[in-house]
Design a protein around this motif. Structure first.
Motif, short mmCIF file in Angstrom:
data_model
loop_
_atom_site.label_atom_id
_atom_site.label_comp_id
_atom_site.label_asym_id
_atom_site.label_seq_id
_atom_site.Cartn_x
_atom_site.Cartn_y
_atom_site.Cartn_z
N SER A 188 0.86 -1.20 0.00
CA SER A 188 0.00 0.00 0.00
C SER A 188 0.89 1.24 0.00
O SER A 188 2.10 1.15 0.25
CB SER A 188 -0.92 0.03 1.23
OG SER A 188 -0.17 0.29 2.41
N GLY A 189 0.26 2.39 -0.23
CA GLY A 189 0.99 3.65 -0.12
C GLY A 189 1.42 3.92 1.31
O GLY A 189 2.50 4.47 1.56
N THR A 190 0.58 3.55 2.25
CA THR A 190 0.91 3.71 3.67
C THR A 190 2.16 2.90 4.00
O THR A 190 3.08 3.40 4.66
CB THR A 190 -0.28 3.21 4.53
OG1 THR A 190 -1.44 3.96 4.16
CG2 THR A 190 -0.01 3.36 6.00
N LEU A 245 5.43 4.41 2.67
CA LEU A 245 5.97 5.47 3.55
C LEU A 245 6.63 4.86 4.79
O LEU A 245 7.71 5.29 5.21
CB LEU A 245 4.85 6.42 3.97
CG LEU A 245 4.31 7.34 2.86
CD1 LEU A 245 2.95 7.91 3.24
CD2 LEU A 245 5.30 8.47 2.58
N SER A 260 -2.59 17.00 4.80
CA SER A 260 -2.40 15.86 3.89
C SER A 260 -3.29 14.74 4.38
O SER A 260 -3.95 14.86 5.40
CB SER A 260 -0.93 15.42 3.88
OG SER A 260 -0.74 14.28 3.04
N THR A 306 0.72 10.24 5.80
CA THR A 306 1.96 11.03 5.79
C THR A 306 2.48 11.23 7.21
O THR A 306 3.69 11.22 7.45
CB THR A 306 1.72 12.41 5.12
OG1 THR A 306 0.95 12.24 3.93
CG2 THR A 306 3.02 13.11 4.80
N VAL A 366 4.55 16.36 0.15
CA VAL A 366 3.42 15.63 -0.45
C VAL A 366 3.03 16.37 -1.72
O VAL A 366 2.92 17.61 -1.70
CB VAL A 366 2.22 15.59 0.52
CG1 VAL A 366 1.06 14.81 -0.10
CG2 VAL A 366 2.63 14.97 1.85
N ASP A 380 6.05 11.93 -0.92
CA ASP A 380 4.75 11.27 -0.86
C ASP A 380 4.01 11.63 -2.15
O ASP A 380 3.37 12.68 -2.25
CB ASP A 380 3.96 11.70 0.38
CG ASP A 380 2.62 10.97 0.50
OD1 ASP A 380 2.17 10.41 -0.53
OD2 ASP A 380 2.02 10.97 1.60
N ALA A 389 1.69 9.71 -3.50
CA ALA A 389 0.54 8.78 -3.51
C ALA A 389 -0.56 9.25 -4.46
O ALA A 389 -1.22 8.44 -5.09
CB ALA A 389 0.00 8.61 -2.10
N GLN A 390 -0.75 10.58 -4.55
CA GLN A 390 -1.82 11.12 -5.40
C GLN A 390 -1.28 11.63 -6.73
O GLN A 390 -2.00 12.33 -7.45
CB GLN A 390 -2.53 12.28 -4.66
CG GLN A 390 -3.14 11.86 -3.33
CD GLN A 390 -3.85 13.01 -2.62
OE1 GLN A 390 -3.96 14.11 -3.12
NE2 GLN A 390 -4.34 12.73 -1.42
N SER A 447 0.72 5.20 -4.24
CA SER A 447 -0.40 4.36 -3.82
C SER A 447 -1.20 3.92 -5.04
O SER A 447 -1.42 4.72 -5.95
CB SER A 447 -1.32 5.16 -2.88
OG SER A 447 -2.56 4.48 -2.71
N LYS A 497 -7.08 6.40 -6.57
CA LYS A 497 -5.94 7.15 -7.13
C LYS A 497 -5.99 7.05 -8.65
O LYS A 497 -6.69 6.19 -9.20
CB LYS A 497 -4.62 6.59 -6.55
CG LYS A 497 -4.58 6.57 -5.02
CD LYS A 497 -4.54 7.96 -4.40
CE LYS A 497 -4.95 7.98 -2.95
NZ LYS A 497 -3.94 7.67 -1.97
N GLY A 530 -2.53 -1.48 -2.81
CA GLY A 530 -1.24 -1.68 -3.46
C GLY A 530 -0.46 -0.39 -3.39
O GLY A 530 -1.04 0.69 -3.18
C1 LIG Z 1 -3.69 7.54 -0.47
C2 LIG Z 1 -2.58 8.24 0.23
C3 LIG Z 1 -1.64 7.57 1.02
C4 LIG Z 1 -1.79 6.14 1.43
O1 LIG Z 1 -1.95 5.23 0.42
P1 LIG Z 1 -2.76 3.85 0.70
O2 LIG Z 1 -2.43 3.05 -0.52
O3 LIG Z 1 -4.20 4.19 0.81
O4 LIG Z 1 -2.21 3.23 1.92
C5 LIG Z 1 -0.57 8.29 1.52
N1 LIG Z 1 -0.44 9.61 1.31
C6 LIG Z 1 -1.34 10.30 0.58
C7 LIG Z 1 -1.12 11.76 0.36
C8 LIG Z 1 -2.45 9.64 0.04
O5 LIG Z 1 -3.35 10.33 -0.66
#
Ligand SMILES: *Cc1c(COP(=O)(O)O)cnc(C)c1O
Length: 411
Positions: A65-67, A70, A91, A95, A137, A163, A165-166, A188, A193, A201
């Motif tokens: 995952s994105g989490t 990080l 954010s 983050t 971010v 970060d 993720a977006q 992410s 997204k 993922g």
């Molecule tokens: C979505 C998001 C994450 C986390 O990603 P996940 O895949 O949902 O765990 C982290 N940082 C930002 C800014 C996000 O938008």
């Protein structure tokens, strides 16, 4: 007889995207089922090579995952108790969560009022001998001022963890993809997204061979070889099914980004034509240097290639506007209503609310509108017309942000 006609416009409709790619996606799902390779394996390897090429980065590592991306970045630098990590206060929670979860101290800084991204000068002021990383971010798909942050970080020899993720595919004004610029990039594939999987993922990127080896070990319990654990890691692996689905979607990403940018341009033009807003980035101030919001403040205004994961306007009467849209069947969302310095789980840090005037103003005024690629112009017109209809019932704009009584002087 004239019929009152109103068209529902959802914030996001993922079924439309699935149905345009159904044939290829279904074939990919069956391919994984037949292979019975469920975790990592050839689909994830191939996705990693394809994303390295797309992002212009040496190493891409598919993760859970994105989490977790990080969190792995924190672990790769052995960040822990006593260490400080500088992050924006405005954010998504992950983050800040990744910093707190390894026992380090999140050091929060305010954001820029046009881009909503971390303010490089505020970063500079927040650096101490304990600073172990900076996490800019790229919020809503718009690039943060990454060159300024890289320069400040280099002066102090501090790693930068992006970060992104977006922001998969977001480019700086000179064409570099975000997430390939800092020491580590985090992405992410959460379904909302711009490049979404069929579940959770994420991706970690780096140009460092050393960090690549370390991050791949961390992804699988710090194990090298099997059952010999060199360093602390976890189960941060990406499933094959996600790899296969993402490989079908990746070649379409550029056209989806183009459609989102086209939608954003239409919104911006229609809001200006309706007399509701001015050019993106245009800001008016009152005699106390506080921001005066037009009926609708358009997002953007930075010279990057914004991928519009969200199209986020600002309105001084956001909550009433949102209720009006909802009643008309139009989806919208508040990303994000509570900045980190106001989150209950961080009360022990004793953050000072007055240190974050821009983020407080954003939390009170932001509203994200439907922007997904499959929307048509008629739907965008409906959203703008519904907002215009609401604005006719409101006091004259521009008006003060509802948080302004507390936020003090902004510039
Ligand atoms: C979505 C998001 C994450 C986390 O990603 P996940 O895949 O949902 O765990 C982290 N940082 C930002 C800014 C996000 O938008």
């Amino acid at each position: 007889m004239i019929l009152e006609f109103s068209m529902p416009v959802p914030l996001l409709d993922l079924k439309l995207q699935y149905h345009t790619l159904k044939h290829e996606i279904d074939a990919a799902l069956i391919r994984v089922a037949e292979s019975q390779v469920s975790i990592l394996g050839p689909e994830v390897d191939a996705l990693e090579r394809e994303l390295e090429a797309y992002l212009g980065v040496k190493h891409a590592i598919g993760v859970s995952s994105g989490t977790d991306a990080l969190l792995m970045a924190m672990m790769a630098y052995n960040i822990g108790p006593g260490d400080e990590v500088i992050i924006p206060t405005f954010s998504f929670f992950a983050t800040a969560g990744c910093v707190a979860r390894v026992g380090a101290t999140p050091v929060l800084v305010d954001v820029d009022h046009v881009s909503y991204n971390i303010d490089p000068e505020a970063v500079r002021k927040a650096i101490t001998p304990r600073t172990k990383a900076i996490i800019p971010v790229h919020l809503f798909g718009q690039a943060a001022d990454i060159d300024a942050i890289m320069a400040i970080a280099a002066e102090h020899n501090i790693p930068v963890i992006e970060d992104a993720a977006q922001a998969i595919g977001t480019q700086t004004a000179d064409g570099r993809r975000v997430g390939s610029i800092g020491h580590i990039g985090c992405f992410s594939f959460y379904p909302t997204k711009n490049l979404g999987a069929f579940g959770d993922g994420g991706l970690v990127t780096t140009n460092s061979d050393e960090l690549n080896v370390r991050l791949r070990q961390i992804r699988n319990h710090g194990m090298e070889p099997r059952y010999y654990h060199k360093i602390m890691g976890g189960n941060f692996r990406l499933d094959a099914i996600q790899g296969a689905v993402l490989r079908v979607k990746l070649p379409h990403l550029a056209s989806w980004h183009a459609a989102r940018r086209r939608n954003a341009d239409i919104y911006t033009r229609l809001f200006i034509e309706a007399g509701l807003s001015q050019a993106p980035g245009h800001t008016q101030f009152d005699e106390h240097n506080r921001i005066l919001l037009p009926a609708v403040m358009n997002p953007g205004g930075a010279p990057d290639v914004h991928i519009f994961n969200q199209y986020t306007i600002r309105s001084a009467h956001r909550d009433a506007l949102r209720a009006h849209l909802q009643a008309a069947g139009i989806g919208s969302e508040v990303y994000y209503p509570v900045p980190f310095h106001r989150q209950e789980c961080f009360t022990q840090h004793g953050f000072n609310d007055a240190d974050y005037p821009v983020s407080n103003c954003l939390a009170a005024t932001v509203l994200s509108l439907p922007i997904f690629p499959e929307l048509n112009e008629e739907q965008l017109r409906e959203v703008v017309a519904t907002i215009a209809e609401f604005e006719r019932t409101q006091a004259a704009s521009p008006s003060e942000c509802p948080d302004c009584a507390e936020c003090g002087t902004l510039v």
